[in-house]
Design a protein around this motif. Sequence first.
Motif, PDB file in Angstrom:
ATOM      1  N   GLY A 290       0.759  -1.258   0.000  1.00 32.64           N
ATOM      2  CA  GLY A 290       0.000   0.000   0.000  1.00 32.64           C
ATOM      3  C   GLY A 290       0.784   1.298   0.000  1.00 32.64           C
ATOM      4  O   GLY A 290       0.262   2.307   0.483  1.00 32.64           O
ATOM      5  N   PRO A 291       1.996   1.342  -0.605  1.00 34.75           N
ATOM      6  CA  PRO A 291       2.706   2.636  -0.581  1.00 34.75           C
ATOM      7  C   PRO A 291       2.002   3.732  -1.398  1.00 34.75           C
ATOM      8  O   PRO A 291       2.134   4.912  -1.067  1.00 34.75           O
ATOM      9  CB  PRO A 291       4.089   2.306  -1.174  1.00 34.75           C
ATOM     10  N   VAL A 292       1.238   3.334  -2.421  1.00 31.56           N
ATOM     11  CA  VAL A 292       0.509   4.348  -3.205  1.00 31.56           C
ATOM     12  C   VAL A 292      -0.792   4.705  -2.475  1.00 31.56           C
ATOM     13  O   VAL A 292      -1.151   5.889  -2.344  1.00 31.56           O
ATOM     14  CB  VAL A 292       0.224   3.845  -4.644  1.00 31.56           C
ATOM     15  N   SER A 293      -1.474   3.670  -1.939  1.00 29.04           N
ATOM     16  CA  SER A 293      -2.712   3.930  -1.168  1.00 29.04           C
ATOM     17  C   SER A 293      -2.429   4.882  -0.005  1.00 29.04           C
ATOM     18  O   SER A 293      -3.248   5.758   0.311  1.00 29.04           O
ATOM     19  CB  SER A 293      -3.285   2.627  -0.598  1.00 29.04           C
ATOM     20  N   GLU A 294      -1.272   4.712   0.607  1.00 25.69           N
ATOM     21  CA  GLU A 294      -0.880   5.540   1.751  1.00 25.69           C
ATOM     22  C   GLU A 294      -0.849   7.026   1.379  1.00 25.69           C
ATOM     23  O   GLU A 294      -1.159   7.880   2.197  1.00 25.69           O
ATOM     24  CB  GLU A 294       0.548   5.099   2.116  1.00 25.69           C
ATOM     25  N   ILE A 295      -0.472   7.316   0.129  1.00 26.28           N
ATOM     26  CA  ILE A 295      -0.420   8.717  -0.320  1.00 26.28           C
ATOM     27  C   ILE A 295      -1.820   9.201  -0.692  1.00 26.28           C
ATOM     28  O   ILE A 295      -2.216  10.315  -0.355  1.00 26.28           O
ATOM     29  CB  ILE A 295       0.514   8.848  -1.555  1.00 26.28           C
ATOM     30  N   LEU A 296      -2.591   8.329  -1.366  1.00 26.21           N
ATOM     31  CA  LEU A 296      -3.881   8.791  -1.915  1.00 26.21           C
ATOM     32  C   LEU A 296      -4.988   8.841  -0.867  1.00 26.21           C
ATOM     33  O   LEU A 296      -5.808   9.774  -0.872  1.00 26.21           O
ATOM     34  CB  LEU A 296      -4.297   7.883  -3.072  1.00 26.21           C
ATOM     35  N   LEU A 297      -5.039   7.842   0.010  1.00 29.39           N
ATOM     36  CA  LEU A 297      -6.211   7.750   0.903  1.00 29.39           C
ATOM     37  C   LEU A 297      -6.423   8.991   1.777  1.00 29.39           C
ATOM     38  O   LEU A 297      -7.574   9.421   1.944  1.00 29.39           O
ATOM     39  CB  LEU A 297      -6.146   6.467   1.728  1.00 29.39           C
ATOM     40  N   PRO A 298      -5.363   9.611   2.304  1.00 24.90           N
ATOM     41  CA  PRO A 298      -5.618  10.817   3.117  1.00 24.90           C
ATOM     42  C   PRO A 298      -6.121  11.994   2.281  1.00 24.90           C
ATOM     43  O   PRO A 298      -6.609  12.978   2.844  1.00 24.90           O
ATOM     44  CB  PRO A 298      -4.242  11.148   3.716  1.00 24.90           C
ATOM     45  N   GLN A 299      -6.008  11.912   0.968  1.00 25.00           N
ATOM     46  CA  GLN A 299      -6.393  13.065   0.129  1.00 25.00           C
ATOM     47  C   GLN A 299      -7.754  12.919  -0.519  1.00 25.00           C
ATOM     48  O   GLN A 299      -8.251  13.867  -1.120  1.00 25.00           O
ATOM     49  CB  GLN A 299      -5.380  13.232  -1.008  1.00 25.00           C
ATOM     50  N   ILE A 300      -8.354  11.716  -0.468  1.00 19.17           N
ATOM     51  CA  ILE A 300      -9.627  11.563  -1.176  1.00 19.17           C
ATOM     52  C   ILE A 300     -10.760  12.172  -0.350  1.00 19.17           C
ATOM     53  O   ILE A 300     -10.615  12.408   0.854  1.00 19.17           O
ATOM     54  CB  ILE A 300      -9.931  10.084  -1.526  1.00 19.17           C
ATOM     55  N   ARG A 301     -11.885  12.418  -1.012  1.00 20.81           N
ATOM     56  CA  ARG A 301     -13.041  12.991  -0.316  1.00 20.81           C
ATOM     57  C   ARG A 301     -13.888  11.863   0.252  1.00 20.81           C
ATOM     58  O   ARG A 301     -13.837  10.726  -0.224  1.00 20.81           O
ATOM     59  CB  ARG A 301     -13.881  13.812  -1.299  1.00 20.81           C
ATOM     60  N   ALA A 302     -14.713  12.200   1.240  1.00 21.01           N
ATOM     61  CA  ALA A 302     -15.507  11.172   1.928  1.00 21.01           C
ATOM     62  C   ALA A 302     -16.461  10.459   0.972  1.00 21.01           C
ATOM     63  O   ALA A 302     -16.782   9.287   1.180  1.00 21.01           O
ATOM     64  CB  ALA A 302     -16.284  11.808   3.071  1.00 21.01           C
ATOM     65  N   ASP A 303     -16.889  11.157  -0.083  1.00 20.09           N
ATOM     66  CA  ASP A 303     -17.841  10.520  -1.007  1.00 20.09           C
ATOM     67  C   ASP A 303     -17.155   9.837  -2.203  1.00 20.09           C
ATOM     68  O   ASP A 303     -17.817   9.323  -3.098  1.00 20.09           O
ATOM     69  CB  ASP A 303     -18.903  11.530  -1.487  1.00 20.09           C
ATOM     70  N   ASP A 304     -15.827   9.836  -2.247  1.00 24.71           N
ATOM     71  CA  ASP A 304     -15.119   9.098  -3.304  1.00 24.71           C
ATOM     72  C   ASP A 304     -15.166   7.598  -3.000  1.00 24.71           C
ATOM     73  O   ASP A 304     -15.299   7.195  -1.843  1.00 24.71           O
ATOM     74  CB  ASP A 304     -13.640   9.510  -3.367  1.00 24.71           C
ATOM     75  N   VAL A 305     -15.036   6.794  -4.078  1.00 24.66           N
ATOM     76  CA  VAL A 305     -14.891   5.336  -3.910  1.00 24.66           C
ATOM     77  C   VAL A 305     -13.422   5.002  -4.112  1.00 24.66           C
ATOM     78  O   VAL A 305     -12.794   5.491  -5.064  1.00 24.66           O
ATOM     79  CB  VAL A 305     -15.751   4.588  -4.966  1.00 24.66           C
ATOM     80  N   TYR A 306     -12.854   4.185  -3.218  1.00 22.12           N
ATOM     81  CA  TYR A 306     -11.461   3.740  -3.391  1.00 22.12           C
ATOM     82  C   TYR A 306     -11.426   2.224  -3.242  1.00 22.12           C
ATOM     83  O   TYR A 306     -11.482   1.685  -2.139  1.00 22.12           O
ATOM     84  CB  TYR A 306     -10.536   4.398  -2.359  1.00 22.12           C
ATOM     85  N   ASP A 307     -11.410   1.522  -4.381  1.00 19.22           N
ATOM     86  CA  ASP A 307     -11.356   0.057  -4.369  1.00 19.22           C
ATOM     87  C   ASP A 307      -9.927  -0.400  -4.632  1.00 19.22           C
ATOM     88  O   ASP A 307      -9.238   0.167  -5.496  1.00 19.22           O
ATOM     89  CB  ASP A 307     -12.275  -0.519  -5.451  1.00 19.22           C
ATOM     90  N   ILE A 308      -9.510  -1.418  -3.889  1.00 15.86           N
ATOM     91  CA  ILE A 308      -8.187  -2.021  -4.101  1.00 15.86           C
ATOM     92  C   ILE A 308      -8.393  -3.471  -4.516  1.00 15.86           C
ATOM     93  O   ILE A 308      -9.137  -4.203  -3.854  1.00 15.86           O
ATOM     94  CB  ILE A 308      -7.346  -1.986  -2.804  1.00 15.86           C
ATOM     95  N   VAL A 309      -7.750  -3.882  -5.614  1.00 18.29           N
ATOM     96  CA  VAL A 309      -7.774  -5.290  -6.027  1.00 18.29           C
ATOM     97  C   VAL A 309      -6.352  -5.827  -5.910  1.00 18.29           C
ATOM     98  O   VAL A 309      -5.433  -5.311  -6.556  1.00 18.29           O
ATOM     99  CB  VAL A 309      -8.295  -5.451  -7.468  1.00 18.29           C
ATOM    100  N   GLU A 310      -6.178  -6.792  -5.013  1.00 14.46           N
ATOM    101  CA  GLU A 310      -4.845  -7.350  -4.757  1.00 14.46           C
ATOM    102  C   GLU A 310      -4.982  -8.868  -4.634  1.00 14.46           C
ATOM    103  O   GLU A 310      -5.856  -9.368  -3.945  1.00 14.46           O
ATOM    104  CB  GLU A 310      -4.274  -6.710  -3.475  1.00 14.46           C
TER     105      GLU A 310
END
Length: 211
Positions: free
Chosen positions: A57-77
């Motif tokens: 999750g090094p990329v998720s770590e950067i993006l997740l604090p910046q997304i808005r509450a109503d955004d969708v963030y799906d991870i496929v691993e």
Amino acid sequence: MNFADGLKFLSEGIREQTTVGAVWPSSPALCGKMAEPILRDRPDRPLRILEVGAGLGPVSEILLPQIRADDVYDIVELNPKFCAHLRDKFGHTPANVHELSILDFKADSYDRIVSGLPLANFPAAMVEEIYRTFFRLLHPDGFFVMFEYLVIRQALATVTLGPDRRRVRRILDIEKNLLPLQREQVDILANVPPARVRVRTRPADPEAFVL
Ligand SMILES: C[S@@+](CC[C@H](N)C(=O)[O-])C[C@H]1O[C@@H](n2cnc3c(N)ncnc32)[C@H](O)[C@@H]1O
């Protein structure tokens, strides 16, 4: 990403060489460049973001604090150990972790995809299938961001023999065919090995697009 996480990644990178395709998580410089286009010039509406091959999750770590509450963030691993780590680390965020191959993931209309998949390790037919899957998963105006290690594919195409040479050459041809979709590219030397980040749009007519 701390040193203990790095060792966890190393152990899976050795155990699952083909699918993990690296022995250390991507550097902060590379992850920053992967993340940067995802939220740049974002529209004033909820965004649907898909991260593929998130590892630890090094990329998720950067993006997740910046997304808005109503955004969708799906991870496929694909890797169960990485998924357990991601659920633990990002359980308090809007991220949804899906433990399966991207080829089996059923969803659509993502505005942006960010992928860490090690495509150079895969059979050429699978690489084509993955790109077709990205086209299917993307909204018509969507784009995807990914990286490749610099020089390695070209070197493999020169030094490998037999079927693997054909495999690598076909992957290089697929990459060439994708050039009309390319919106930007940047080389990151501060990564081992150095890497190239590419941003590509979905084709206007994915069915007709030749890979
Ligand atoms: C090179 S690592 C990248 C990890 C992380 N994004 C980084 O940059 O450090 C590739 C990741 O893709 C995952 N992966 C490989 N094949 C996959 C597939 N078919 N579907 C989803 N994830 C996959 C691996 O388990 C691994 O976590």
